[in-house]
Design a protein around this motif. Structure first.
Motif, mmCIF file in Angstrom:
data_model
loop_
_atom_site.group_PDB
_atom_site.id
_atom_site.type_symbol
_atom_site.label_atom_id
_atom_site.label_comp_id
_atom_site.label_asym_id
_atom_site.label_seq_id
_atom_site.Cartn_x
_atom_site.Cartn_y
_atom_site.Cartn_z
ATOM 1 N N ILE A 21 0.867 -1.188 0.000
ATOM 2 C CA ILE A 21 0.000 0.000 0.000
ATOM 3 C C ILE A 21 0.904 1.239 0.000
ATOM 4 O O ILE A 21 1.647 1.484 0.952
ATOM 5 C CB ILE A 21 -0.919 0.025 1.235
ATOM 6 C CG1 ILE A 21 -1.859 -1.188 1.227
ATOM 7 C CG2 ILE A 21 -1.718 1.324 1.294
ATOM 8 C CD1 ILE A 21 -2.641 -1.376 2.507
ATOM 9 N N PRO A 22 0.877 2.050 -1.049
ATOM 10 C CA PRO A 22 1.848 3.155 -1.192
ATOM 11 C C PRO A 22 1.404 4.417 -0.457
ATOM 12 O O PRO A 22 1.032 5.421 -1.064
ATOM 13 C CB PRO A 22 1.886 3.375 -2.707
ATOM 14 C CG PRO A 22 0.498 3.017 -3.159
ATOM 15 C CD PRO A 22 0.029 1.909 -2.249
ATOM 16 N N THR A 23 1.488 4.380 0.855
ATOM 17 C CA THR A 23 0.940 5.442 1.697
ATOM 18 C C THR A 23 1.480 6.822 1.328
ATOM 19 O O THR A 23 0.719 7.762 1.081
ATOM 20 C CB THR A 23 1.262 5.160 3.174
ATOM 21 O OG1 THR A 23 1.031 3.792 3.470
ATOM 22 C CG2 THR A 23 0.410 6.038 4.072
ATOM 23 N N GLY A 24 2.805 6.958 1.320
ATOM 24 C CA GLY A 24 3.393 8.263 1.037
ATOM 25 C C GLY A 24 3.051 8.769 -0.356
ATOM 26 O O GLY A 24 2.777 9.958 -0.552
ATOM 27 N N TYR A 25 3.066 7.865 -1.322
ATOM 28 C CA TYR A 25 2.726 8.246 -2.701
ATOM 29 C C TYR A 25 1.291 8.765 -2.768
ATOM 30 O O TYR A 25 1.019 9.803 -3.396
ATOM 31 C CB TYR A 25 2.896 7.036 -3.620
ATOM 32 C CG TYR A 25 2.384 7.252 -5.024
ATOM 33 C CD1 TYR A 25 3.183 7.879 -5.980
ATOM 34 C CD2 TYR A 25 1.103 6.846 -5.395
ATOM 35 C CE1 TYR A 25 2.712 8.093 -7.261
ATOM 36 C CE2 TYR A 25 0.626 7.056 -6.680
ATOM 37 C CZ TYR A 25 1.429 7.677 -7.605
ATOM 38 O OH TYR A 25 0.959 7.886 -8.874
ATOM 39 N N LEU A 26 0.361 8.051 -2.121
ATOM 40 C CA LEU A 26 -1.044 8.456 -2.154
ATOM 41 C C LEU A 26 -1.248 9.800 -1.465
ATOM 42 O O LEU A 26 -2.012 10.646 -1.955
ATOM 43 C CB LEU A 26 -1.901 7.384 -1.481
ATOM 44 C CG LEU A 26 -2.005 6.042 -2.224
ATOM 45 C CD1 LEU A 26 -2.777 5.022 -1.387
ATOM 46 C CD2 LEU A 26 -2.673 6.224 -3.589
ATOM 47 N N LEU A 27 -0.574 10.016 -0.349
ATOM 48 C CA LEU A 27 -0.715 11.298 0.352
ATOM 49 C C LEU A 27 -0.202 12.445 -0.512
ATOM 50 O O LEU A 27 -0.796 13.526 -0.545
ATOM 51 C CB LEU A 27 0.050 11.244 1.678
ATOM 52 C CG LEU A 27 -0.586 10.371 2.772
ATOM 53 C CD1 LEU A 27 0.367 10.189 3.941
ATOM 54 C CD2 LEU A 27 -1.897 10.985 3.256
ATOM 55 N N GLY A 28 0.897 12.226 -1.206
ATOM 56 C CA GLY A 28 1.414 13.259 -2.105
ATOM 57 C C GLY A 28 0.444 13.582 -3.217
ATOM 58 O O GLY A 28 0.227 14.759 -3.556
ATOM 59 N N ARG A 29 -0.151 12.542 -3.790
ATOM 60 C CA ARG A 29 -1.120 12.736 -4.873
ATOM 61 C C ARG A 29 -2.373 13.440 -4.367
ATOM 62 O O ARG A 29 -2.885 14.377 -4.993
ATOM 63 C CB ARG A 29 -1.491 11.382 -5.479
ATOM 64 C CG ARG A 29 -0.456 10.802 -6.420
ATOM 65 C CD ARG A 29 -0.286 11.659 -7.655
ATOM 66 N NE ARG A 29 0.484 10.991 -8.693
ATOM 67 C CZ ARG A 29 0.983 11.611 -9.749
ATOM 68 N NH1 ARG A 29 0.809 12.913 -9.898
ATOM 69 N NH2 ARG A 29 1.667 10.934 -10.661
ATOM 70 N N TRP A 30 -2.910 12.963 -3.237
ATOM 71 C CA TRP A 30 -4.175 13.483 -2.730
ATOM 72 C C TRP A 30 -4.060 14.908 -2.206
ATOM 73 O O TRP A 30 -4.955 15.731 -2.408
ATOM 74 C CB TRP A 30 -4.716 12.583 -1.614
ATOM 75 C CG TRP A 30 -5.140 11.221 -2.086
ATOM 76 C CD1 TRP A 30 -5.431 10.839 -3.376
ATOM 77 C CD2 TRP A 30 -5.315 10.054 -1.284
ATOM 78 N NE1 TRP A 30 -5.772 9.517 -3.421
ATOM 79 C CE2 TRP A 30 -5.719 8.998 -2.156
ATOM 80 C CE3 TRP A 30 -5.167 9.771 0.067
ATOM 81 C CZ2 TRP A 30 -5.976 7.702 -1.699
ATOM 82 C CZ3 TRP A 30 -5.424 8.492 0.531
ATOM 83 C CH2 TRP A 30 -5.826 7.473 -0.346
ATOM 84 N N LEU A 31 -2.966 15.209 -1.518
ATOM 85 C CA LEU A 31 -2.858 16.487 -0.826
ATOM 86 C C LEU A 31 -2.221 17.585 -1.673
ATOM 87 O O LEU A 31 -2.574 18.757 -1.533
ATOM 88 C CB LEU A 31 -2.064 16.316 0.470
ATOM 89 C CG LEU A 31 -2.701 15.379 1.511
ATOM 90 C CD1 LEU A 31 -1.793 15.238 2.727
ATOM 91 C CD2 LEU A 31 -4.075 15.883 1.925
#
Length: 225
Positions: A21-31
């Motif tokens: 689960i790419p947590t940091g990647y998703l947070l960068g994309r979402w935020l």
């Protein structure tokens, strides 16, 4: 025997998928609408999230990544409480003999998943937080000792990578000295070597004196990791 292999194969696959689960990647994309792999160190871990996205997202990333490793061990432990799982054991050694070894493999799979995520082209982070989550699931005392080493080194050096690598080495020693199951000792040693290997670019920057300290912005002169 086939059913036993299928069960454990499923658990190892699930551990990898949890880790991936790419947590940091998703947070960068979402935020911020950015690909965090193109900023800072190129890692998707909490440290690069801190430098690229901010403190709160970094905390979220850290906690989720720890949770991924812990969940991988918890899934194995929970599955081994099933009565049907007990019936599938291929010999008379019992579930308590097999559990540490399958948990060790699941822990390693979660580390690989975090650093080689299926969802983002087999890239990812350095597997430090996920390693800590695995340690929590295996031995809370070793995990807390490892955290103590990390906190001490970061307080003295202000360098996250150095603290992470020192803690990885310390975890191996603590597993051995506290006489944890052999399988867990092997995980700590193998996981520690994997974390060191993932930090090889950091080792170079430490050697050349260009590794940024906590709170410093990433310099464009630093190489991508």
């Amino acid at each position: 025997m086939t059913s036993w292999l299928v069960l454990n194969g499923f658990l190892l696959l699930a551990a990898y998928l949890l880790g991936s689960i790419p947590t940091g990647y998703l947070l960068g994309r979402w935020l911020q609408g950015v690909d965090i792999r193109e900023h800072g160190s190129g890692s998707t871990g909490a440290t690069n999230v801190l430098r690229t996205v901010g403190k709160l997202p970094a905390l979220v990333s850290l906690l989720v990544d720890i949770g991924k490793g812990l969940a991988a061990i918890a899934l194995v432990s929970w599955s081994y409480t099933w009565p049907v799982a007990t019936q599938l054991v291929p010999d008379a050694t019992g579930m308590e003999t097999w559990l540490p070894w399958i948990a060790t493999l699941a822990g390693l799979m979660s580390l690989v998943g975090h650093s080689k995520s299926l969802w983002i082209g087999f890239s990812g982070g350095k597997s430090v937080a996920t390693s800590f989550g695995v340690l929590l699931g295996m031995s809370s005392s070793v995990a807390l000792g490892t955290l103590g080493i990390f906190v001490l080194v970061i307080a003295l050096s202000r360098i996250v990578s150095l603290s992470s690598m020192t803690a990885a080495i310390g975890a191996s020693a603590l597993m051995v000295f506290t006489h944890e199951p052999l399988a867990y000792q092997i995980f700590a040693i193998a996981g520690g070597i994997y974390v060191l290997w993932r930090h090889r670019s950091n080792l170079y920057r430490l050697w050349t004196g260009t590794e940024p300290r906590l709170g410093q912005k990433w310099s464009t002169s630093n190489s991508q990791s």
